[in-house]
Motif scaffolding. Structure first.
Motif, PDB file in Angstrom:
ATOM      1  N   TYR A 153      52.464   8.303 -69.189  1.00 47.56           N
ATOM      2  CA  TYR A 153      51.245   8.265 -69.986  1.00 47.56           C
ATOM      3  C   TYR A 153      50.097   7.770 -69.108  1.00 47.56           C
ATOM      4  O   TYR A 153      50.304   7.160 -68.053  1.00 47.56           O
ATOM      5  N   GLY A 154      48.890   8.053 -69.569  1.00 47.12           N
ATOM      6  CA  GLY A 154      47.715   7.600 -68.840  1.00 47.12           C
ATOM      7  C   GLY A 154      47.410   8.461 -67.628  1.00 47.12           C
ATOM      8  O   GLY A 154      48.221   9.282 -67.189  1.00 47.12           O
ATOM      9  N   ASP A 155      46.218   8.265 -67.066  1.00 44.79           N
ATOM     10  CA  ASP A 155      45.782   9.042 -65.909  1.00 44.79           C
ATOM     11  C   ASP A 155      46.606   8.760 -64.662  1.00 44.79           C
ATOM     12  O   ASP A 155      46.698   9.611 -63.771  1.00 44.79           O
ATOM     13  N   ASP A 156      47.189   7.583 -64.584  1.00 46.83           N
ATOM     14  CA  ASP A 156      47.979   7.231 -63.399  1.00 46.83           C
ATOM     15  C   ASP A 156      49.476   7.431 -63.613  1.00 46.83           C
ATOM     16  O   ASP A 156      50.303   6.937 -62.837  1.00 46.83           O
ATOM     17  N   ASP A 157      49.850   8.158 -64.693  1.00 46.64           N
ATOM     18  CA  ASP A 157      51.244   8.518 -64.954  1.00 46.64           C
ATOM     19  C   ASP A 157      52.185   7.312 -64.938  1.00 46.64           C
ATOM     20  O   ASP A 157      53.211   7.284 -64.265  1.00 46.64           O
ATOM     21  N   LYS A 158      51.846   6.316 -65.725  1.00 45.65           N
ATOM     22  CA  LYS A 158      52.728   5.163 -65.866  1.00 45.65           C
ATOM     23  C   LYS A 158      53.964   5.553 -66.665  1.00 45.65           C
ATOM     24  O   LYS A 158      53.938   6.477 -67.467  1.00 45.65           O
ATOM     25  N   GLY A 178      52.607   8.354 -90.973  1.00 42.63           N
ATOM     26  CA  GLY A 178      51.559   7.367 -90.743  1.00 42.63           C
ATOM     27  C   GLY A 178      51.020   7.421 -89.331  1.00 42.63           C
ATOM     28  O   GLY A 178      49.837   7.146 -89.091  1.00 42.63           O
ATOM     29  N   VAL A 179      51.886   7.765 -88.369  1.00 41.46           N
ATOM     30  CA  VAL A 179      51.441   7.907 -86.978  1.00 41.46           C
ATOM     31  C   VAL A 179      50.786   9.265 -86.771  1.00 41.46           C
ATOM     32  O   VAL A 179      49.721   9.385 -86.158  1.00 41.46           O
ATOM     33  N   VAL A 180      51.414  10.293 -87.318  1.00 37.64           N
ATOM     34  CA  VAL A 180      50.935  11.658 -87.106  1.00 37.64           C
ATOM     35  C   VAL A 180      49.526  11.855 -87.647  1.00 37.64           C
ATOM     36  O   VAL A 180      48.683  12.503 -87.011  1.00 37.64           O
ATOM     37  N   ILE A 222      52.088   3.918 -78.060  1.00 35.48           N
ATOM     38  CA  ILE A 222      51.797   3.124 -76.846  1.00 35.48           C
ATOM     39  C   ILE A 222      50.415   2.502 -76.958  1.00 35.48           C
ATOM     40  O   ILE A 222      50.209   1.326 -76.620  1.00 35.48           O
ATOM     41  N   GLU A 223      49.444   3.296 -77.454  1.00 33.20           N
ATOM     42  CA  GLU A 223      48.090   2.769 -77.625  1.00 33.20           C
ATOM     43  C   GLU A 223      48.065   1.669 -78.685  1.00 33.20           C
ATOM     44  O   GLU A 223      47.323   0.688 -78.559  1.00 33.20           O
ATOM     45  N   THR A 224      48.865   1.825 -79.740  1.00 32.38           N
ATOM     46  CA  THR A 224      48.902   0.818 -80.802  1.00 32.38           C
ATOM     47  C   THR A 224      49.422  -0.524 -80.285  1.00 32.38           C
ATOM     48  O   THR A 224      48.922  -1.592 -80.669  1.00 32.38           O
ATOM     49  N   TRP A 225      50.425  -0.483 -79.411  1.00 34.37           N
ATOM     50  CA  TRP A 225      51.058  -1.697 -78.877  1.00 34.37           C
ATOM     51  C   TRP A 225      50.806  -1.841 -77.373  1.00 34.37           C
ATOM     52  O   TRP A 225      51.691  -2.271 -76.638  1.00 34.37           O
ATOM     53  N   LYS A 226      49.626  -1.486 -76.938  1.00 32.45           N
ATOM     54  CA  LYS A 226      49.372  -1.317 -75.508  1.00 32.45           C
ATOM     55  C   LYS A 226      49.719  -2.548 -74.680  1.00 32.45           C
ATOM     56  O   LYS A 226      50.465  -2.469 -73.697  1.00 32.45           O
ATOM     57  N   ARG A 286      52.775  16.715 -79.662  1.00 35.76           N
ATOM     58  CA  ARG A 286      53.943  15.844 -79.489  1.00 35.76           C
ATOM     59  C   ARG A 286      53.631  14.722 -78.496  1.00 35.76           C
ATOM     60  O   ARG A 286      53.987  13.557 -78.717  1.00 35.76           O
ATOM     61  N   LYS A 287      52.969  15.086 -77.400  1.00 38.74           N
ATOM     62  CA  LYS A 287      52.584  14.065 -76.410  1.00 38.74           C
ATOM     63  C   LYS A 287      51.640  13.036 -77.032  1.00 38.74           C
ATOM     64  O   LYS A 287      51.775  11.826 -76.808  1.00 38.74           O
ATOM     65  N   ARG A 288      50.681  13.519 -77.803  1.00 39.16           N
ATOM     66  CA  ARG A 288      49.708  12.614 -78.408  1.00 39.16           C
ATOM     67  C   ARG A 288      50.367  11.691 -79.416  1.00 39.16           C
ATOM     68  O   ARG A 288      50.014  10.502 -79.526  1.00 39.16           O
ATOM     69  N   ILE A 289      51.322  12.223 -80.183  1.00 36.76           N
ATOM     70  CA  ILE A 289      52.005  11.399 -81.182  1.00 36.76           C
ATOM     71  C   ILE A 289      52.839  10.312 -80.504  1.00 36.76           C
ATOM     72  O   ILE A 289      52.897   9.166 -80.978  1.00 36.76           O
ATOM     73  N   LYS A 290      53.471  10.651 -79.404  1.00 35.83           N
ATOM     74  CA  LYS A 290      54.258   9.645 -78.686  1.00 35.83           C
ATOM     75  C   LYS A 290      53.347   8.612 -78.031  1.00 35.83           C
ATOM     76  O   LYS A 290      53.647   7.406 -78.032  1.00 35.83           O
ATOM     77  N   ASN A 291      52.234   9.061 -77.489  1.00 34.46           N
ATOM     78  CA  ASN A 291      51.298   8.130 -76.855  1.00 34.46           C
ATOM     79  C   ASN A 291      50.595   7.236 -77.874  1.00 34.46           C
ATOM     80  O   ASN A 291      50.118   6.146 -77.528  1.00 34.46           O
ATOM     81  N   GLU A 292      50.524   7.701 -79.115  1.00 29.97           N
ATOM     82  CA  GLU A 292      49.829   6.945 -80.146  1.00 29.97           C
ATOM     83  C   GLU A 292      50.440   5.558 -80.339  1.00 29.97           C
ATOM     84  O   GLU A 292      49.719   4.561 -80.503  1.00 29.97           O
TER      85      GLU A 292
END
Length: 508
Positions: A342-347, A363-365, A314-318, A306-312
């Protein structure tokens, strides 16, 4: 005068007679019985009060879990744990297999990513192999991994589970009842240093505060290897189904919070065989050896996925997302908003749902499965991992899916057996925001309204079967929380292995 004397004589006779009656009653009913009778009402009140203070335990009943139908029991489940502690017996036999106790209890703690659960098993050894008579299951939240830097707090959180064990195992069998704790993906993801401190604190508390011997030596309190988790689950399901015969076993798909496992016994023609590697697991059970395919995908459990799908997204529209502070997501309901890190610095980032539907969410999953990753050993399922094709090596046997597969489908009225295509149709309805198809299911609409991730979660579990494992749309899968009264999952299989290896109190 004579009349008065007669009356006096009559009174004396009555007094003597009454005394004789009282003496007879005293002889027939000793004082202790009067005390018990007079105190029964107050004792009942104390017992009721004690019962109210104990945790609520889900009792699985006195169902015999054995492949042999001749030994099945139909005893009243409410009485299955009422055996006298001083003389435990079995309804199925009176003489145990040589060298074994008639009754053997076993304790297994599943320290998962979302919570900890204890299983209190009662077996008999009427035959060489253990026969499950009874199971008590009790869960708590949160899991050990939620304590992070509070190792003592993590250890103490198990006290509630251990009280269940103390209550359910007869006192004079405590020292003969082995216990193990197996942590899964949650502690794996926590890191070695933190997880070691937590497990050390757990071991110390169990050794010093409770009478049950820890089995397995150093492996008695551990982070379980993912391949063992899957294989133990395979043993559990096939043991309960009575399918532990070569070439006749069911496949197992387990979906936890942090990882997912697949285990099955593939069959090959004379010209092919399973490729060698860590995925190949030779299991000796009973008098047979099984060649299993297994793999545990860390990070592909539902919570992590679930975390990866939501972050996906963010990465697409970074670039635009970081500039605006928000991003649109097709897997979330229209106009639903939530803030995630998200990210190592918890943005911080705000997600805004578009309610675009199942296809757009899929399509995202499908991107999180890394289907285009280099496949070093062909054929591959996903994330570059070798897997014998289910369509070729596992054609006519049952596929069992459980844990989150069950938790997501059953509240929406799905049957215990459904096709992968029917799962897709369910997901279509949920992702489109429809409520009409669920009006006949108690609490289903409320569940959908209270869980904005339902579309995302269903799309993921459908994708895991269809895209990840390449299960055909028409293929039927079965789901169950229990089989023949016992919890599915890896704990029963691990407990059977534990009592076979430990044999703490052997009988000569």
């Amino acid at each position: 005068m004579n009349t008065a004397k007669s009356r006096k004589t009559l009174l004396i006779k009555c007094a003597v007679g009454a005394s004789a009656i009282l003496l007879l009653l005293w002889l027939l009913f000793p004082n202790e019985r009067y005390q018990q009778l007079s105190g029964s009402q107050s004792n009942t009140g104390v017992a009721e009060q004690q019962q109210q203070q104990r945790p609520s335990v889900e009792h699985q009943g006195n169902t015999v879990m054995t492949p042999d139908p001749k030994t099945e029991s139909s005893a009243d489940p409410t009485t299955s744990s009422s055996t006298s502690p001083s003389s435990p017996d079995s309804e199925h036999c009176s003489t145990p297999h040589p060298g074994r106790p008639l009754i053997q209890y076993a304790l297994m703690i599943d320290a998962g990513s979302s919570g900890s659960r204890i299983h209190v098993y009662r077996f008999n050894f009427c035959r060489e192999q253990p026969e499950l008579e009874d199971e008590v299951f009790y869960p708590i939240e949160p899991g050990l991994s939620s304590y992070k830097d509070d190792a003592e707090g993590a250890a103490k959180s198990l006290d509630e589970l251990m009280q269940v064990a103390l209550d359910k195992v007869p006192a004079d069998l405590h020292h003969c009842t082995p216990i193990e704790l197996k942590a899964t993906a949650g502690l794996r993801l926590l890191g070695e240093s933190r997880s070691k401190k937590i497990l050390d604190a757990v071991r110390t508390r169990l050794e010093t505060q409770y009478p049950f011997p820890i089995a397995g030596g150093e492996n008695g309190i551990e982070i379980m290897d993912g391949k063992d988790e899957g294989v133990y689950a395979w043993i559990t399901v096939n043991y309960l189904l009575g399918s532990l015969k070569k070439g006749g076993s069911a496949a197992v798909f387990d979906l936890g919070g942090g990882s997912t496992q697949i285990v099955f016994e593939p069959t090959f023609d004379d010209e092919s065989a399973m490729a060698e590697g860590e995925h190949k697991y030779l299991l000796d059970y009973g008098e047979s050896q099984y060649t299993l395919y297994q793999h545990s995908y860390l990070g592909y459990g539902l919570n992590e996925a679930r975390k990866r799908i939501k972050n996906e997204m963010i990465e697409t529209w970074k670039d635009e997302a970081e500039r605006s502070g928000h991003v649109y997501h097709p897997c979330l309901p229209a106009n639903h908003t939530e803030t995630i890190t998200y990210g190592d610095d918890d943005k911080k980032m705000t997600l805004i749902g578009t309610g675009a539907g199942h296809a757009q969410c899929r399509g995202v999953v499908e991107r999180v499965f890394n289907k285009d990753k280099i496949c070093a050993l062909s054929p591959c399922a996903f994330d570059g991992m070798y897997q014998p094709p289910i369509t070729e090596t596992f054609t006519a046997r049952d596929l069992y899916v459980f844990s989150f597969f069950y938790d997501l489908t059953q509240p929406l009225g799905m049957p215990s057996e459904f096709s992968v295509q029917e799962l897709a149709e369910l997901t279509e309805s949920v992702c489109s925001g429809e409520t009409q198809p669920f009006k006949h299911v108690p609490d289903a609409i409320e569940a959908l309204m209270n869980k904005p991730d339902y579309c995302l979660d269903l799309t993921y579990i459908h994708g895991l079967l269809r895209i990840g494992y390449d299960v055909p749309p028409e293929r039927l899968v079965r789901t169950a929380k229990k089989i023949r009264g016992a919890e599915t999952g890896w704990c029963l299989g691990a407990s059977i292995a534990m009592i076979d290896e430990a044999q703490i109190c052997q009988v000569n």
